[in-house]
Scaffold this active site. Structure first.
Site, PDB file in Angstrom:
ATOM      1  N   LYS A 192       0.878  -1.176   0.000  1.00 50.58           N
ATOM      2  CA  LYS A 192       0.000   0.000   0.000  1.00 50.58           C
ATOM      3  C   LYS A 192       0.919   1.231   0.000  1.00 50.58           C
ATOM      4  CE  LYS A 192      -4.107   1.937   0.262  1.00 50.58           C
ATOM      5  NZ  LYS A 192      -5.114   1.864  -0.806  1.00 50.58           N
ATOM      6  N   ASP A 248      -2.671 -12.453   5.034  1.00 52.92           N
ATOM      7  CA  ASP A 248      -3.726 -13.144   5.778  1.00 52.92           C
ATOM      8  C   ASP A 248      -5.054 -12.975   5.041  1.00 52.92           C
ATOM      9  OD1 ASP A 248      -5.016 -14.446   7.969  1.00 52.92           O
ATOM     10  OD2 ASP A 248      -5.643 -12.483   8.721  1.00 52.92           O
ATOM     11  N   ASP A 252      -7.186 -15.860   2.355  1.00 51.99           N
ATOM     12  CA  ASP A 252      -8.571 -16.317   2.552  1.00 51.99           C
ATOM     13  C   ASP A 252      -9.389 -16.020   1.294  1.00 51.99           C
ATOM     14  OD1 ASP A 252      -8.147 -17.139   5.213  1.00 51.99           O
ATOM     15  OD2 ASP A 252     -10.094 -16.336   5.857  1.00 51.99           O
TER      16      ASP A 252
HETATM   17  C1  IPM Z   1      -4.125 -17.708   9.590  1.00 53.66           C
HETATM   18  C2  IPM Z   1      -5.032 -17.348  10.731  1.00 53.66           C
HETATM   19  C3  IPM Z   1      -4.193 -16.773  11.877  1.00 53.66           C
HETATM   20  C4  IPM Z   1      -3.523 -15.519  11.372  1.00 53.66           C
HETATM   21  C5  IPM Z   1      -4.968 -16.498  13.175  1.00 53.66           C
HETATM   22  C6  IPM Z   1      -5.740 -17.710  13.650  1.00 53.66           C
HETATM   23  C7  IPM Z   1      -4.069 -15.996  14.257  1.00 53.66           C
HETATM   24  O1  IPM Z   1      -6.007 -16.471  10.304  1.00 53.66           O
HETATM   25  O2  IPM Z   1      -3.204 -18.544   9.789  1.00 53.66           O
HETATM   26  O3  IPM Z   1      -4.323 -17.184   8.493  1.00 53.66           O
HETATM   27  O4  IPM Z   1      -4.108 -14.426  11.397  1.00 53.66           O
HETATM   28  O5  IPM Z   1      -2.375 -15.621  10.929  1.00 53.66           O
HETATM   29 MG    MG Z   2      -6.049 -16.124   8.200  1.00 51.58          MG
END
Ligand code: IPM
Ligand code: MG
Length: 359
Positions: A192, A248, A252
């Site tokens: 960013k 992170d 996802d």
């Molecule tokens: C991941 C999870 C972890 C993170 C959490 C559970 C602490 O979301 O491994 O992606 O944020 O790294």
């Molecule tokens: Mg995560």
């Protein structure tokens, strides 16, 4: 016979269930390729807090350090949501990553042909997607100081510091360029830099390191645009490198390309210490004990262990091929079910994959 000691950190919720299936796959690959695995369990997360008063007991850290690889399920449960931050299960995950200096987190997002119809996106968008997200794992707002909640000008104020030093960026940059060299030699660095100083340094260091990898085509993308592009045209990406919090979130998001969080494995590496392998999904306490979760993310994490910790590409591939074969035969856990497929449970999925490894 090759012999390795694996630390099994099953954790909370569905952790033990998916690890059990990952172990089946490891044992099958071991049998096929003449590798012997010895397993030792230790507590991590909420279950460790319940038994010992801390989510990351010292014994767990020493076992992890003495093992050849760590195989981790998941940590966390809503019942711990009211605990002080220092003893929350998530703290154990961050603690073990830091204790083993696992600064490089590899999160592949691959859309197998068999799963094209499970994706919420149009088949033509996702068919053939093969992205490797390299997430920096021991820096950023996750570990930056100062952090906390205190009273500033009479108002309660919360803060975390996004911080990266040049050596932290440099070492993840090398992992990223070296990974890209083994792939399509295209690396996109996500930051960013239009707003954040920390990102301007990130970009500067990435550009410096790129001079040592002239064959890799480097591009830069702002994180908001990257979040949009991953959905709009995911096939433009080969290898992505980014910081801890952006990685992170983007990983996802990228799990929805194959259609389920239950499909994405990960490897956390330091280059010198023990590597750790875990699915990217969480502990899903609501699904615990129901034999419904998808063990494939964990099984593919076992495959990454064979590749990255033990340098056995053939054994790693045997697991991947077995996963594809079972999907091709039409078996699905509920999260990836589609028309004309047979829905099966966690255990049966693990057993079928183990059998396919040995077939
Ligand atoms: C991941 C999870 C972890 C993170 C959490 C559970 C602490 O979301 O491994 O992606 O944020 O790294
Ligand atoms: Mg995560």
């Amino acid at each position: 016979m090759e012999h390795y000691k694996i630390a099994l950190l099953e954790g909370d919720g569905i952790g033990p269930e998916v690890i059990a299936e990952g172990v089946k796959a490891l044992n099958a690959a071991g049998k096929k390729f003449g590798i012997e695995f010895e397993y030792e369990k230790a507590l991590i997360g909420g279950c460790a807090y319940d038994k010992t008063g801390t989510p990351l007991p010292d014994e767990t850290v020493s076992l992890a350090k003495s093992a050849d690889a760590v195989f981790l399920g998941a940590v966390g449960d809503w019942k711990y949501d009211t605990l002080p931050p220092e003893v929350r299960p998530e703290k154990a995950l961050l603690g073990i990553r830091k204790a083993l200096n696992l600064f490089a987190n590899l999160r592949p997002s691959i859309v197998y042909e068999e799963l094209v119809s499970s994706s919420p996106l149009k088949p033509e968008l996702v068919r053939g997607v093969d992205i490797m997200i390299i997430r920096e794992l021991t820096g950023d707002v996750y570990f930056g100081e100062p952090k906390g909640i205190s009273t500033v000008n009479g108002k309660k104020t919360g803060y975390n510091n996004m911080v990266y030093s040049e050596d932290e960026v440099e070492r993840i940059a090398h992992v990223a360029f070296q990974t890209a060299m083994k792939r399509q030699k295209r690396l996109c660095s996500v930051d960013k830099a239009n707003v954040l100083d920390v990102s301007r340094l990130w970009r500067e260091v990435i550009c410096d390191v790129s001079k040592q990898y002239p064959e890799v085509e480097l591009s830069h993308m702002y994180v908001d645009n990257a979040a949009m592009q991953i959905i709009r045209a995911p096939k433009q990406f080969d290898t992505i490198v980014t910081g801890n919090i952006f990685g992170d979130i983007l990983s996802d998001e990228a799990s929805m390309l194959p259609g389920s969080l239950g499909m994405l494995p990960s490897a956390s590496l330091s280059g010198t210490n023990t590597g750790m392998y875990e699915p990217i999904h969480g502990s899903a306490p609501d699904l615990k004990g129901k034999d419904v979760v998808n063990p494939i993310a964990t099984i593919l994490s076992a495959s990454m262990m064979l590749k990255y910790s033990f340098g056995n590409d053939a054994a790693a591939k045997s697991i991947e091929d077995a996963v594809k074969a079972v999907l091709r035969a039409g078996y699905r856990t509920p999260d990836i079910k589609a028309d004309g497929t047979a829905v099966i449970g966690t255990k049966q999925m693990g057993t079928l994959i183990a059998e396919a490894i040995l077939a």
